[in-house]
Design a protein around this motif. Structure first.
Motif, mmCIF file in Angstrom:
data_model
loop_
_atom_site.group_PDB
_atom_site.id
_atom_site.type_symbol
_atom_site.label_atom_id
_atom_site.label_comp_id
_atom_site.label_asym_id
_atom_site.label_seq_id
_atom_site.Cartn_x
_atom_site.Cartn_y
_atom_site.Cartn_z
ATOM 1 N N GLY A 1 -7.859 -4.913 4.688
ATOM 2 C CA GLY A 1 -8.102 -3.805 5.602
ATOM 3 C C GLY A 1 -8.006 -2.396 5.042
ATOM 4 N N ASP B 1 -10.109 -1.110 3.211
ATOM 5 C CA ASP B 1 -11.495 -0.639 3.379
ATOM 6 C C ASP B 1 -11.662 0.041 4.739
ATOM 7 O OD1 ASP B 1 -12.444 -1.711 1.006
ATOM 8 O OD2 ASP B 1 -13.241 -3.533 1.932
ATOM 9 N N ARG C 1 -6.431 -8.803 6.741
ATOM 10 C CA ARG C 1 -6.402 -8.779 5.274
ATOM 11 C C ARG C 1 -7.637 -8.060 4.731
ATOM 12 N NH1 ARG C 1 -3.113 -12.107 2.218
ATOM 13 N NH2 ARG C 1 -3.670 -10.618 0.595
ATOM 14 N N GLU D 1 0.838 -1.200 0.000
ATOM 15 C CA GLU D 1 0.000 0.000 0.000
ATOM 16 C C GLU D 1 0.872 1.250 0.000
ATOM 17 O OE1 GLU D 1 -1.028 -2.866 1.048
ATOM 18 O OE2 GLU D 1 -3.142 -2.744 0.557
#
Ligand code: ASP
Length: 449
Positions: free
Chosen positions: A197, A199, A195, A119
């Motif tokens: 995450g 969101d 996992r 990310e």
């Protein structure tokens, strides 16, 4: 201000990232952008997060991580080169090499530092690309911005003080690229959510800046009333409440991470599920209350992998504190439970099988017998829960009867029926092998008749 979160398939390659940027630039209110790590480009492909986990595992086993590292570097470089931001590729390779060289004394901490790289570098990359096309875009470091998490590595939760700290993001200028999935502990270490995450990150940010809407961009046009893998052309859901979504997510609706609704819900921020590959579709709005009801049932979901501890004891209902003592044994063993249907002399506790391995089963049954005198207790495995969910169900007579009749006609035996006080859902416990079949029969009954 709108907060937009883009999932892994929206970041999978340069072409997808250009779509993301077009979407963001088409609305000046879309200023806070959360990104996942690049996901699968096709069915056979690997997600960057999975490549990072494989890399961490290789290093933790003490093997040479060079090949696993190269796989991640290659994935990012291909995207960076395709986007024309070559210098970003070099920076990513350097960042990954630094992370691999971190201390491996603590497995959880090491894994999280590597997992977060997907990310983190995706956000840097998108920011660099936006700047290269002349936009004011900034990468936001979650630590500096105040995303503080518990030190449950791989399963962290947000700390309440994060909200006030993150609120000031609303005052910053330009487009803000915030990496999803991780934050920092009070001790300054990287920690990731479970996992999927990213969101959760998006929802926390939307709540913190009190966004007008939290747009969650994924690869489907909307939430459907039933799993699209089971039914062709399923009914799209235009509007759904947080409560309904929560119930459906519980039983396997995987559009949004199960824990992601809570922050948006607390501050009543509407959540809009949208499709990066079809941005003109309006998607699904998840809201606090809704007035339009097309039908009684909003969605039907089924999840496998449950079991029940069934116990009975003569005159159970007369023993004050009995259920409390049963639950104390479970709590003592660290086992969460899901549902608890009961009769006067009998009680069933429904659990997820993955929290109740055979060794735990032996311990719990022995303690129920020795400490509470329950001779008649047994565990039934291989159960599924099928949920019928709809706000309108509370005001409609006969929904459960209609569902039970449809299932009876289809020859499905109901082992358990449970309706919570909110009356927005009915849960049926049935044998796992009938789960999908039951969902399809209920869909026919409530959506095709
Ligand atoms: N990249 C992380 C995962 O694959 C988090 C996310 O995509 O939301 O689980």
């Amino acid at each position: 201000m709108k907060v937009c979160k883009f999932g892994g398939t929206s970041l999978a390659n340069a072409e997808q990232i250009r779509k993301v940027c077009d979407i963001v630039l088409s609305d000046p209110d879309r200023r806070l952008v959360v990104v996942s790590a690049p996901g699968k480009r096709n069915k056979e492909d690997a997600k960057v997060t999975d490549l990072l986990i494989a890399l961490a595992e290789t290093a933790l086993r003490g093997e040479d991580p060079a090949a696993a590292l190269e796989a991640v570097v290659a994935r990012f470089s291909a995207i960076a080169v395709d986007l024309g931001v070559h210098e970003a590729a070099a920076a990513i390779a350097e960042d990954l090499a630094k992370r691999v060289a971190l201390s491996r004394n603590d497995r959880g901490r090491y894994l999280d530092s590597l997992k977060a790289a997907g990310e983190d570098n995706a956000a840097r990359l998108v920011a660099a690309y936006l700047r290269s096309v002349g936009e004011e875009a900034h990468y936001v470091d979650p630590g500096e911005a105040g995303m503080l998490l518990t030190d449950e590595f791989g399963n962290a939760q947000v700390l309440p003080e994060s909200y006030d700290r993150l609120a000031s993001l609303a005052e910053r200028t330009g487009l803000l690229l915030f990496p999803g999935f991780f934050g920092y502990t009070r001790g300054g270490e990287v920690a990731t959510f479970p996992r999927g995450g990213s969101d959760i990150t998006g929802s926390i940010l939307a709540a913190a800046v009190r966004a007008e809407v939290y747009e969650n961009w994924t690869d489907v046009d909307s939430v459907y009333a039933v799993n699209p893998a089971l039914v062709s052309n399923p009914h799209p859901v235009a509007e759904i409440t947080y409560r309904e979504m929560r119930e459906l997510a519980y039983a396997g609706f995987s559009v949004l991470h199960e824990e992601a609704l809570s922050p948006a819900f607390q501050r009543a921020i509407p959540v809009n599920i949208r499709n990066t590959n079809n941005p003109t579709a309006k998607g699904t709005m998840i809201v606090k209350t809704r007035g339009n009801f097309e039908g009684t049932v909003t969605g039907i979901a089924g999840a496998k992998g449950f079991c029940s501890i069934n116990m009975s004891k003569y005159l159970m209902n007369r023993e004050v504190g009995f259920v409390m003592r049963v639950l104390a044994i479970l709590a003592d063993e660290g086992i969460p439970f899901e549902h608890m249907p009961s009769g006067i002399d009998s009680l069933s506790i429904i659990l997820r099988q993955n929290v109740f391995p055979a060794e735990k089963e032996q311990v719990v049954l022995r303690r129920l017998r020795d400490e509470l005198g329950i001779e008649d207790a047994a565990v039934e495995r291989g159960l599924s829960v099928v949920m019928l969910v709809g706000e309108a169900m509370a005001h409609t007579v006969g929904v459960t009867a209609r569902a039970a009749t449809a299932l009876a006609k289809a020859g499905v035996n109901l082992e358990i029926i449970n309706q919570g006080a909110s009356e927005i859902s009915v849960m049926f416990g049935i044998r796992e092998e009938y789960c999908n079949y039951a969902v399809k029969e209920l869909y026919k009954e409530f959506f095709l008749k």
